[in-house]
Design a protein around this motif. Structure first.
Motif, short mmCIF file in Angstrom:
data_model
loop_
_atom_site.label_atom_id
_atom_site.label_comp_id
_atom_site.label_asym_id
_atom_site.label_seq_id
_atom_site.Cartn_x
_atom_site.Cartn_y
_atom_site.Cartn_z
N ILE A 46 0.86 -1.18 0.00
CA ILE A 46 0.00 0.00 0.00
C ILE A 46 0.90 1.23 0.00
O ILE A 46 1.79 1.35 0.84
N ILE A 47 0.67 2.13 -0.94
CA ILE A 47 1.42 3.39 -0.96
C ILE A 47 0.43 4.55 -0.83
O ILE A 47 -0.68 4.50 -1.35
N ALA A 48 0.87 5.58 -0.13
CA ALA A 48 0.01 6.73 0.13
C ALA A 48 0.34 7.89 -0.80
O ALA A 48 1.49 8.08 -1.21
N SER A 49 -0.66 8.67 -1.11
CA SER A 49 -0.47 9.89 -1.89
C SER A 49 0.14 10.97 -1.01
O SER A 49 0.04 10.93 0.22
N ALA A 50 0.77 11.94 -1.64
CA ALA A 50 1.39 13.05 -0.92
C ALA A 50 0.37 14.14 -0.66
O ALA A 50 0.55 15.30 -1.04
N SER A 51 -0.72 13.76 -0.01
CA SER A 51 -1.83 14.70 0.20
C SER A 51 -2.17 14.89 1.67
O SER A 51 -3.18 15.51 2.00
N TYR A 52 -1.33 14.36 2.57
CA TYR A 52 -1.62 14.47 4.01
C TYR A 52 -1.85 15.93 4.40
O TYR A 52 -2.80 16.26 5.09
N GLN A 53 -0.96 16.80 3.99
CA GLN A 53 -1.05 18.21 4.37
C GLN A 53 -1.66 19.06 3.25
O GLN A 53 -1.75 20.27 3.37
N ALA A 54 -2.10 18.41 2.20
CA ALA A 54 -2.71 19.13 1.08
C ALA A 54 -4.19 19.38 1.34
O ALA A 54 -4.94 18.43 1.56
N THR A 55 -4.58 20.61 1.33
CA THR A 55 -5.99 20.97 1.50
C THR A 55 -6.35 22.07 0.51
O THR A 55 -5.48 22.84 0.08
N ILE A 56 -7.61 22.13 0.16
CA ILE A 56 -8.06 23.21 -0.72
C ILE A 56 -7.80 24.56 -0.07
O ILE A 56 -7.30 25.50 -0.70
N GLN A 57 -8.10 24.63 1.23
CA GLN A 57 -7.91 25.89 1.95
C GLN A 57 -6.43 26.29 1.99
O GLN A 57 -6.08 27.47 1.85
N GLY A 58 -5.55 25.31 2.16
CA GLY A 58 -4.13 25.60 2.21
C GLY A 58 -3.59 26.09 0.88
O GLY A 58 -2.79 27.03 0.82
N PHE A 59 -4.04 25.46 -0.20
CA PHE A 59 -3.61 25.91 -1.53
C PHE A 59 -4.18 27.29 -1.85
O PHE A 59 -3.49 28.13 -2.46
N GLU A 60 -5.41 27.54 -1.44
CA GLU A 60 -6.01 28.85 -1.70
C GLU A 60 -5.27 29.95 -0.95
O GLU A 60 -5.11 31.07 -1.45
N THR A 61 -4.80 29.62 0.26
CA THR A 61 -4.01 30.59 1.02
C THR A 61 -2.73 30.96 0.27
O THR A 61 -2.22 32.08 0.37
N LYS A 62 -2.22 30.00 -0.51
CA LYS A 62 -1.03 30.24 -1.32
C LYS A 62 -1.34 31.00 -2.61
O LYS A 62 -0.44 31.29 -3.41
N GLY A 63 -2.62 31.28 -2.85
CA GLY A 63 -2.99 32.06 -4.02
C GLY A 63 -3.54 31.26 -5.18
O GLY A 63 -3.80 31.82 -6.25
N PHE A 64 -3.71 29.95 -5.00
CA PHE A 64 -4.23 29.12 -6.08
C PHE A 64 -5.76 29.15 -6.10
O PHE A 64 -6.41 29.29 -5.07
N SER A 65 -6.32 28.98 -7.28
CA SER A 65 -7.77 28.96 -7.42
C SER A 65 -8.34 27.66 -6.86
O SER A 65 -7.60 26.69 -6.62
N ARG A 66 -9.65 27.61 -6.67
CA ARG A 66 -10.30 26.38 -6.23
C ARG A 66 -10.07 25.26 -7.26
O ARG A 66 -9.78 24.12 -6.90
N GLU A 67 -10.16 25.60 -8.52
CA GLU A 67 -9.94 24.61 -9.57
C GLU A 67 -8.53 24.03 -9.52
O GLU A 67 -8.34 22.81 -9.60
N LYS A 68 -7.53 24.90 -9.38
CA LYS A 68 -6.15 24.44 -9.30
C LYS A 68 -5.92 23.62 -8.03
O LYS A 68 -5.20 22.61 -8.06
N SER A 69 -6.52 24.02 -6.94
CA SER A 69 -6.36 23.30 -5.68
C SER A 69 -6.90 21.88 -5.79
O SER A 69 -6.27 20.92 -5.32
N GLU A 70 -8.06 21.75 -6.41
CA GLU A 70 -8.64 20.41 -6.58
C GLU A 70 -7.81 19.59 -7.56
O GLU A 70 -7.65 18.37 -7.39
N TYR A 71 -7.25 20.25 -8.56
CA TYR A 71 -6.37 19.55 -9.50
C TYR A 71 -5.16 18.98 -8.77
O TYR A 71 -4.74 17.84 -9.03
N LEU A 72 -4.58 19.74 -7.85
CA LEU A 72 -3.41 19.26 -7.12
C LEU A 72 -3.74 18.07 -6.22
O LEU A 72 -2.92 17.16 -6.07
N LEU A 73 -4.93 18.06 -5.65
CA LEU A 73 -5.36 16.90 -4.87
C LEU A 73 -5.43 15.65 -5.76
O LEU A 73 -4.93 14.58 -5.39
#
Length: 346
Positions: A73-100
């Motif tokens: 079993i391998i895990a994705s690198a999304s433990y600390q990835a959140t839509i809110q966190g990406f948006e705080t960095k200036g990314f759009s909701r669409e981009k944030s969901e893409y990164l997830l």
């Protein structure tokens, strides 16, 4: 039921998956330390998820390293990835969901690369140059951290978020991320380092709402070997997971190896689901300094010396968390050879 991506094998449940893996499955180890070894700079509130932006090739490499070490079993690198966190960095909701979604896609691609390497090997052995190259069932778990992971202040190790954070607040915070990851191609969602009964209840209710299309596992953390880090009873927390039909395994992660056996014995009194354990190295995280205190850790040999006790206590999914490495996972794989043979012959 586990819903699968087209690239993975078909499984009806976690228990069926465990039958396919010889009664025991190996979860991968820590990601952040390995990313840093490959040159990533994680000095950022996004932590390991920063690599989704700067160095996705490193994520792929580390996932592949764990598969070659024997992880099932391998895990994705999304433990600390959140839509809110990406948006705080200036990314759009669409981009944030893409990164997830991208976090899961990278892990799935690493699995495909691994299967290609297994097919390409000309050796009759499953081990080539100390790499396990064996075509076998492999799950990709979409990692979900607690609300504290988003805060990036170490509060996932205390569960103390303040009086303003309610059950509904937590559900609203996590809901969209879970929906996105549930449709990302992952096989299962790993709810990791859950610090409190309140957050476990939030996750369970979100799963029960039916908008998350795949099952999950719940993994709590403890710093005293008795309760979860918030002080809530481990039994009460596990009871929430036991009552949720779409939770297919429950256990402990990011906890000192010396506490695992006792916690698992308590967990086994409450659940009929498969039990997982993937401790950290035994080192302590200093939230003020934002670093691990190394002198409290154990080496791979000491870590793996606990494995038999964990399995005797009831663990069937085991691996490592923070500060563990592919070497740790390879050592666990070697310890499981006899157990898997006994399971297959019974």
């Amino acid at each position: 039921m586990l819903t699968r991506s087209s690239k993975s094998e078909a499984f009806n449940s976690m228990k069926e998956f465990l039958k396919q893996t010889g009664g025991y499955a190996i979860i991968d180890g820590g990601l952040a330390t390995e990313f840093e070894k490959h040159g990533a700079d994680l000095n950022d509130p996004l932590w390991s998820s920063k690599c989704l932006l700067t160095s996705p090739h490193i994520i792929h490499t580390v996932c592949l390293d764990y598969l070659e070490a024997g992880a099932d079993i391998i895990a994705s690198a999304s433990y600390q990835a959140t839509i809110q966190g990406f948006e705080t960095k200036g990314f759009s909701r669409e981009k944030s969901e893409y990164l997830l979604r991208k976090s899961v896609e990278i892990a799935c691609e690493a699995r495909s690369t691994y299967y290609d390497k297994c097919k390409a090997t000309s050796s009759s052995s499953d081990i080539v140059d100390d790499k396990i190259l064996k075509t076998r069932p492999i799950l990709v778990a979409a990692s979900v951290g607690s609300y504290g992971a988003y805060l990036a202040d170490g509060s996932e190790y205390s569960g103390i978020y303040g009086d303003l954070i309610t059950l509904e607040t937590l559900k609203d915070f996590h809901r969209r991320k879970l929906q996105v990851l549930g449709e990302s191609g992952a096989d299962i969602i790993a709810f990791e380092t859950i610090p409190s009964k309140l957050e476990a209840q939030a996750f369970a209710e979100l799963l029960d709402e039916g908008d998350v299309k795949i099952s999950g596992w719940f993994s709590f953390n403890s710093n005293d070997g008795v309760n979860v880090v918030s002080g809530d009873s481990i039994k009460e927390c596990v009871a929430i997971a036991e009552a949720c039909e779409t939770v297919v395994a429950v256990g402990i992660n990011c906890t000192s190896p010396r506490f695992i056996e006792g916690l698992v014995l308590e967990i086994a009194k409450v659940t009929s689901k498969p039990i997982l354990a993937y401790p950290n190295s035994g080192e302590r995280y200093d939230a003020d300094r934002k670093e691990w205190v190394e002198n409290a850790g154990v080496g791979d040999e000491d870590f793996v010396s606990y494995v038999e006790k964990w399995m005797d206590a009831g663990v069937s999914l085991l691996g490592g968390c923070c500060r563990t490495t592919p070497a740790t996972i390879r050592a666990i794989h070697k310890r499981l050879v006899t157990r898997r043979s006994l399971f297959s012959s019974s």
